[in-house]
Design a protein around this motif. Structure first.
Motif, PDB file in Angstrom:
ATOM      1  N   HIS A 156       0.811  -1.220   0.000  1.00  0.00           N
ATOM      2  CA  HIS A 156       0.000   0.000   0.000  1.00  0.00           C
ATOM      3  C   HIS A 156       0.844   1.270   0.000  1.00  0.00           C
ATOM      4  CE1 HIS A 156      -2.684  -3.122   1.730  1.00  0.00           C
ATOM      5  NE2 HIS A 156      -3.597  -2.493   1.026  1.00  0.00           N
ATOM      6  N   ASP A 157       2.168   1.094   0.118  1.00  0.00           N
ATOM      7  CA  ASP A 157       3.083   2.230   0.134  1.00  0.00           C
ATOM      8  C   ASP A 157       2.754   3.176   1.278  1.00  0.00           C
ATOM      9  OD1 ASP A 157       5.323   3.598  -0.747  1.00  0.00           O
ATOM     10  OD2 ASP A 157       4.183   4.881  -2.109  1.00  0.00           O
ATOM     11  N   TRP A 158       2.634   2.610   2.466  1.00  0.00           N
ATOM     12  CA  TRP A 158       2.485   3.435   3.659  1.00  0.00           C
ATOM     13  C   TRP A 158       3.128   2.716   4.846  1.00  0.00           C
ATOM     14  CZ3 TRP A 158      -3.515   3.070   2.956  1.00  0.00           C
ATOM     15  CH2 TRP A 158      -3.974   1.812   3.333  1.00  0.00           C
ATOM     16  N   VAL A 159       3.260   3.434   5.923  1.00  0.00           N
ATOM     17  CA  VAL A 159       3.772   2.857   7.162  1.00  0.00           C
ATOM     18  C   VAL A 159       2.580   2.438   8.020  1.00  0.00           C
ATOM     19  CG1 VAL A 159       5.029   3.333   9.307  1.00  0.00           C
ATOM     20  CG2 VAL A 159       5.934   4.143   7.112  1.00  0.00           C
ATOM     21  N   VAL A 160       2.645   1.254   8.599  1.00  0.00           N
ATOM     22  CA  VAL A 160       1.564   0.727   9.428  1.00  0.00           C
ATOM     23  C   VAL A 160       2.024   0.708  10.885  1.00  0.00           C
ATOM     24  CG1 VAL A 160       0.127  -1.276   9.943  1.00  0.00           C
ATOM     25  CG2 VAL A 160       0.637  -0.681   7.567  1.00  0.00           C
ATOM     26  N   ALA A 161       1.168   1.217  11.764  1.00  0.00           N
ATOM     27  CA  ALA A 161       1.433   1.157  13.199  1.00  0.00           C
ATOM     28  C   ALA A 161       0.299   0.387  13.862  1.00  0.00           C
ATOM     29  CB  ALA A 161       1.529   2.558  13.790  1.00  0.00           C
ATOM     30  N   GLU A 162       0.605  -0.807  14.366  1.00  0.00           N
ATOM     31  CA  GLU A 162      -0.363  -1.585  15.133  1.00  0.00           C
ATOM     32  C   GLU A 162      -0.130  -1.282  16.606  1.00  0.00           C
ATOM     33  OE1 GLU A 162      -1.143  -5.610  12.608  1.00  0.00           O
ATOM     34  OE2 GLU A 162       0.779  -5.482  13.644  1.00  0.00           O
ATOM     35  N   THR A 163      -1.169  -0.835  17.280  1.00  0.00           N
ATOM     36  CA  THR A 163      -0.986  -0.403  18.663  1.00  0.00           C
ATOM     37  C   THR A 163      -2.294  -0.464  19.427  1.00  0.00           C
ATOM     38  OG1 THR A 163      -0.229   1.424  20.066  1.00  0.00           O
ATOM     39  CG2 THR A 163      -1.362   2.008  18.018  1.00  0.00           C
ATOM     40  N   ASP A 164      -2.179  -0.586  20.752  1.00  0.00           N
ATOM     41  CA  ASP A 164      -3.358  -0.510  21.610  1.00  0.00           C
ATOM     42  C   ASP A 164      -3.472   0.863  22.273  1.00  0.00           C
ATOM     43  OD1 ASP A 164      -1.178  -0.744  23.252  1.00  0.00           O
ATOM     44  OD2 ASP A 164      -1.935  -2.423  24.433  1.00  0.00           O
ATOM     45  N   ALA A 165      -2.708   1.816  21.784  1.00  0.00           N
ATOM     46  CA  ALA A 165      -2.791   3.174  22.312  1.00  0.00           C
ATOM     47  C   ALA A 165      -4.145   3.793  21.956  1.00  0.00           C
ATOM     48  CB  ALA A 165      -1.660   4.034  21.757  1.00  0.00           C
ATOM     49  N   PRO A 166      -4.695   4.640  22.829  1.00  0.00           N
ATOM     50  CA  PRO A 166      -6.007   5.252  22.548  1.00  0.00           C
ATOM     51  C   PRO A 166      -5.913   6.311  21.450  1.00  0.00           C
ATOM     52  CG  PRO A 166      -5.082   6.156  24.560  1.00  0.00           C
ATOM     53  CD  PRO A 166      -4.168   5.043  24.145  1.00  0.00           C
ATOM     54  N   ALA A 167      -7.084   6.693  20.966  1.00  0.00           N
ATOM     55  CA  ALA A 167      -7.141   7.678  19.887  1.00  0.00           C
ATOM     56  C   ALA A 167      -6.494   8.994  20.280  1.00  0.00           C
ATOM     57  CB  ALA A 167      -8.596   7.907  19.469  1.00  0.00           C
ATOM     58  N   SER A 168      -6.556   9.344  21.569  1.00  0.00           N
ATOM     59  CA  SER A 168      -5.958  10.613  22.005  1.00  0.00           C
ATOM     60  C   SER A 168      -4.462  10.641  21.756  1.00  0.00           C
ATOM     61  CB  SER A 168      -6.245  10.833  23.496  1.00  0.00           C
ATOM     62  OG  SER A 168      -5.710   9.759  24.270  1.00  0.00           O
ATOM     63  N   VAL A 169      -3.845   9.454  21.709  1.00  0.00           N
ATOM     64  CA  VAL A 169      -2.409   9.370  21.449  1.00  0.00           C
ATOM     65  C   VAL A 169      -2.129   9.271  19.950  1.00  0.00           C
ATOM     66  CG1 VAL A 169      -0.336   7.955  21.803  1.00  0.00           C
ATOM     67  CG2 VAL A 169      -1.939   8.335  23.692  1.00  0.00           C
ATOM     68  N   THR A 170      -2.977   8.535  19.230  1.00  0.00           N
ATOM     69  CA  THR A 170      -2.681   8.254  17.827  1.00  0.00           C
ATOM     70  C   THR A 170      -3.276   9.270  16.848  1.00  0.00           C
ATOM     71  OG1 THR A 170      -4.612   6.795  17.665  1.00  0.00           O
ATOM     72  CG2 THR A 170      -2.502   5.795  18.289  1.00  0.00           C
ATOM     73  N   ASP A 171      -4.336   9.985  17.248  1.00  0.00           N
ATOM     74  CA  ASP A 171      -4.971  10.922  16.309  1.00  0.00           C
ATOM     75  C   ASP A 171      -4.014  11.984  15.788  1.00  0.00           C
ATOM     76  OD1 ASP A 171      -7.332   9.593  16.287  1.00  0.00           O
ATOM     77  OD2 ASP A 171      -8.439  11.005  17.548  1.00  0.00           O
ATOM     78  N   PRO A 172      -3.148  12.564  16.637  1.00  0.00           N
ATOM     79  CA  PRO A 172      -2.207  13.559  16.096  1.00  0.00           C
ATOM     80  C   PRO A 172      -1.306  12.978  15.010  1.00  0.00           C
ATOM     81  CG  PRO A 172      -2.318  13.723  18.487  1.00  0.00           C
ATOM     82  CD  PRO A 172      -3.076  12.489  18.113  1.00  0.00           C
ATOM     83  N   LEU A 173      -0.928  11.706  15.157  1.00  0.00           N
ATOM     84  CA  LEU A 173      -0.105  11.069  14.134  1.00  0.00           C
ATOM     85  C   LEU A 173      -0.882  10.888  12.836  1.00  0.00           C
ATOM     86  CD1 LEU A 173       1.566   8.283  16.311  1.00  0.00           C
ATOM     87  CD2 LEU A 173       2.755  10.215  15.270  1.00  0.00           C
ATOM     88  N   ALA A 174      -2.131  10.437  12.985  1.00  0.00           N
ATOM     89  CA  ALA A 174      -2.957  10.223  11.800  1.00  0.00           C
ATOM     90  C   ALA A 174      -3.164  11.512  11.028  1.00  0.00           C
ATOM     91  CB  ALA A 174      -4.295   9.620  12.212  1.00  0.00           C
ATOM     92  N   THR A 175      -3.301  12.608  11.755  1.00  0.00           N
ATOM     93  CA  THR A 175      -3.499  13.909  11.105  1.00  0.00           C
ATOM     94  C   THR A 175      -2.215  14.395  10.443  1.00  0.00           C
ATOM     95  OG1 THR A 175      -5.208  14.499  12.705  1.00  0.00           O
ATOM     96  CG2 THR A 175      -4.159  16.300  11.487  1.00  0.00           C
ATOM     97  N   GLN A 176      -1.119  14.284  11.157  1.00  0.00           N
ATOM     98  CA  GLN A 176       0.146  14.803  10.652  1.00  0.00           C
ATOM     99  C   GLN A 176       0.642  14.024   9.438  1.00  0.00           C
ATOM    100  OE1 GLN A 176       3.240  14.911  13.601  1.00  0.00           O
ATOM    101  NE2 GLN A 176       4.771  15.769  12.199  1.00  0.00           N
ATOM    102  N   TYR A 177       0.378  12.706   9.428  1.00  0.00           N
ATOM    103  CA  TYR A 177       0.912  11.874   8.348  1.00  0.00           C
ATOM    104  C   TYR A 177      -0.213  11.246   7.526  1.00  0.00           C
ATOM    105  CZ  TYR A 177       5.188  12.347  11.086  1.00  0.00           C
ATOM    106  OH  TYR A 177       6.267  12.848  11.768  1.00  0.00           O
ATOM    107  N   ALA A 178      -1.230  12.015   7.262  1.00  0.00           N
ATOM    108  CA  ALA A 178      -2.362  11.524   6.475  1.00  0.00           C
ATOM    109  C   ALA A 178      -1.881  11.015   5.123  1.00  0.00           C
ATOM    110  CB  ALA A 178      -3.390  12.638   6.288  1.00  0.00           C
ATOM    111  N   GLY A 179      -2.337   9.798   4.762  1.00  0.00           N
ATOM    112  CA  GLY A 179      -1.948   9.211   3.494  1.00  0.00           C
ATOM    113  C   GLY A 179      -0.634   8.458   3.539  1.00  0.00           C
ATOM    114  N   LYS A 180       0.109   8.641   4.609  1.00  0.00           N
ATOM    115  CA  LYS A 180       1.403   7.969   4.742  1.00  0.00           C
ATOM    116  C   LYS A 180       1.432   6.975   5.902  1.00  0.00           C
ATOM    117  CE  LYS A 180       4.215  11.673   2.736  1.00  0.00           C
ATOM    118  NZ  LYS A 180       5.406  12.543   2.933  1.00  0.00           N
TER     119      LYS A 180
END
Length: 608
Positions: free
Chosen positions: A390-414
């Motif tokens: 898929h040409d992206w980086v995958v992060a599998e984690t049990d961290a809550p959305a409050s921790v991961t949402d900033p990453l999802a926003t900053q690296y959207a599509g990647k």
């Protein structure tokens, strides 16, 4: 956990991804038509796959299939039951000769896991006269033997019966691994076998091949020759004069024998004897080719290699790759771990990442780790890797959305963030009182004879991974029943419901399609706490106050004997109190310290 090389760089280039998703149908069609219209690709195709497709179309080259090309050997193929049906009572013949088989009894279809045989009623009736006119033959198939399988039994038997006995047949069995051929009954069998005590391991998939031509019969396990008989005088076609009406898979030609219990898939019959290289290709082509693909990717500086079920192997390079992705260099003088030199290398489809250089992948992985596990904090679990499909980086984690949402926003599509689910649980979190394997000094799971091929080694690595992940005490090979995993006597979980470690790969990055099914049991003597207490007492007794200069000592738990083994050169005055304090629990093996190296010149020094 991220894997790093000696320089600390994440080995994204060496991770082989399984087909987590498939190419869109239109893209598959275009892949199959070199020079086909680019318009066939729909917008839902990812940018990376569009790049791969456009590169391929520009080259106009052919593709290998998902199964290595040499594994699709069709010359002389007389019958092939893939046994990947999902319903019905027909074992369809994929050879094109129309020799469909009929499944009798319970048909336990498992798609890619083949057909299940229940040990009481299930068998396949192969069409009559399957060996008529044959002066040579190859029979090859995958088999998984249930650990509870009794004996005697046939894996297959082609021939005739008379009353309750066989009357001329070709057969193979596994409890005493052998193939036999006879014109009458068992008294006149001409057998090809390793030894009277050699058996196939149970609870794990094995590939069995028997070839016969001239006076030579050869029996293979996972593509490795195990036995050869150069005194075979009976040809397959001579049985019954070519007429055979008891051609069975999963059933013996003796009515008093047991029906087979386990699973089979990809059952083939050839009208010739395959060569040793052909046998190896059919039996272990997938494992060997994955290792070769890994070597190609690593040697040429790729960042990912994965398999698409319809397209085959794909290799992705960083966006700034300076070389020619269509001119992959083979590693000079490369051999696999068993010393085999490839006769054919995989021909992967190459492509460039549309988003990443190697440095950019590493930077993104480091940013994810810093956010989810700051300063090495493991409150939240994390598995981060580059997904070339898929040409992206995958992060599998049990961290809550409050921790991961900033990453999802900053690296959207990647960046793709995946939460752990019931189907994809996080790595096991053994509490301190559950941690077992690795803390009780057990040895790695392996057969006593060692590894003779890649497929066997992979399955034993999986046995060890299952033991590690499920907090077992030990894993070992029982020569009678195969792999066994032992748990502490107070283990709180279900030992019959082993969880598979999510994201586990072999040392070559391969995600296995099948997992072994070890026999499981609990220790009859020990909890984990009792083992660690005894081990600590052994160390205290042999090397008081931690002084290890006087005597050497090594302590480990032996799952097969369910005892603690102490290897030491300490005198009996120190070890006898241990065996007296723990009768039936501790075994002491006396070790003799090596004599100091003799010198002939007092001026000799290290390095001189």
């Amino acid at each position: 956990m991220r894997r790093t090389n000696a320089a600390g760089t994440v080995l994204a280039a060496l991770r082989v991804m399984a087909p987590l998703s498939r190419l869109p149908a239109a893209a598959r069609a275009a892949f199959r038509r070199p020079g086909g219209p680019g318009a066939a690709v729909r917008r839902r195709t990812s940018a990376a796959l569009v790049a791969v497709l456009s590169l391929l179309l520009a080259a106009g080259g052919a593709l290998t299939t998902a199964v290595p090309a040499q594994a699709e050997i069709t010359d002389g193929l007389l019958l092939r039951y893939k046994l990947n049906e999902t319903s019905g009572t027909v074992a369809h013949d994929a050879s094109g000769h129309g020799k469909d088989g009929t499944v009798n009894g319970t048909a336990d279809w498992g798609d890619a896991d083949g057909l299940g045989f229940n040990g009481s009623t299930t068998y396949i009736k192969v069409p009559n006269n399957i060996m008529a006119g044959l002066s040579a033959i190859t029979v090859a198939f995958d088999v998984w033997i249930d650990p509870t399988m009794g004996k005697p039994y046939f894996l297959y038997g082609f021939g005739n019966t008379s009353g309750t006995s066989g009357n001329g047949y070709l057969f193979s069995t596994a409890n005493q691994f052998r193939t036999g051929i006879t014109l009458t009954d068992f008294h006149a069998e001409q057998q090809t076998r390793p030894s009277t005590s050699y058996a196939l391991y149970r609870g794990m998939w094995k590939h069995v091949t028997y070839t016969q031509t001239g006076n030579t019969g050869v029996l293979y396990e996972n593509g490795v020759e195990k036995a050869r008989n150069t005194s075979v005088t009976i040809t397959p076609g001579a049985i019954g004069g070519g007429t055979t009406t008891a051609d069975y898979i999963g059933r013996s030609l003796y009515s008093s024998d047991l029906y087979f219990k386990g699973r089979m898939r990809d059952f083939r019959v050839y009208n010739r004897a395959l060569s040793a290289s052909e046998v190896q290709a059919v039996a272990t082509g997938s494992e060997a080719q994955w290792e070769q693909l890994q070597a190609l990717a690593s040697y040429n500086g790729a960042i990912a290699a994965f398999d698409d079920p319809d397209v085959g192997p794909v290799v992705i390079f960083p966006s700034d790759y300076p070389g020619d992705i269509y001119d992959l260099q083979k590693p000079p003088d490369w051999t696999d771990e068993f010393g085999q030199t490839p006769t054919d290398w995989p021909d992967p489809t190459p492509g460039l990442s549309q988003q990443f250089t190697v440095d950019q992948i590493n930077a993104l992985q480091n940013a994810v780790t810093a956010q989810i596990q700051p300063g090495g904090d493991t409150t939240y679990q994390l598995n981060v890797h580059y997904d070339g499909m898929h040409d992206w980086v995958v992060a599998e984690t049990d961290a809550p959305a409050s921790v991961t949402d900033p990453l999802a926003t900053q690296y959207a599509g990647k960046l793709e963030i995946k939460a752990y689910t019931l189907d994809n649980p996080p790595p096991a979190k053994c509490t301190p009182d559950q941690i077992a394997v690795g803390t009780v000094g057990t040895t790695a799971a392996a057969p006593a004879s060692g590894f003779g091929d890649a497929a066997t080694k992979l399955q034993w690595q999986q046995v060890q991974a299952l033991a590690d992940y499920n907090c077992a005490l030990a894993a070992f090979d029982d020569p009678t029943i195969g792999p066994v995993i032992i748990f502490p006597s107070d283990y709180p979980g279900d030992i019959d419901d082993l969880r598979k470690p999510p994201g586990w790969t072999s040392e070559y990055g391969e995600i296995p399609a099948d997992w072994p099914t070890p026999t499981t049991a609990k220790s009859q003597r020990f909890t984990l706490a009792q083992i660690t207490d005894i081990q600590n007492e052994v160390i205290r007794q042999v090397s008081a106050d931690g002084d290890t200069t006087a005597y050497s000592v090594a302590v480990h738990y032996d799952g097969m004997s369910d005892r603690i083994v102490v290897d030491t050169d300490a005198p009996a005055s120190l070890t006898d109190p241990l065996t007296a304090a723990y009768p039936g629990q501790v075994v002491v093996n006396a070790a003799t310290a090596p004599a100091p190296a003799a010198t002939t010149d007092s001026s000799d020094t290290v390095g001189s």
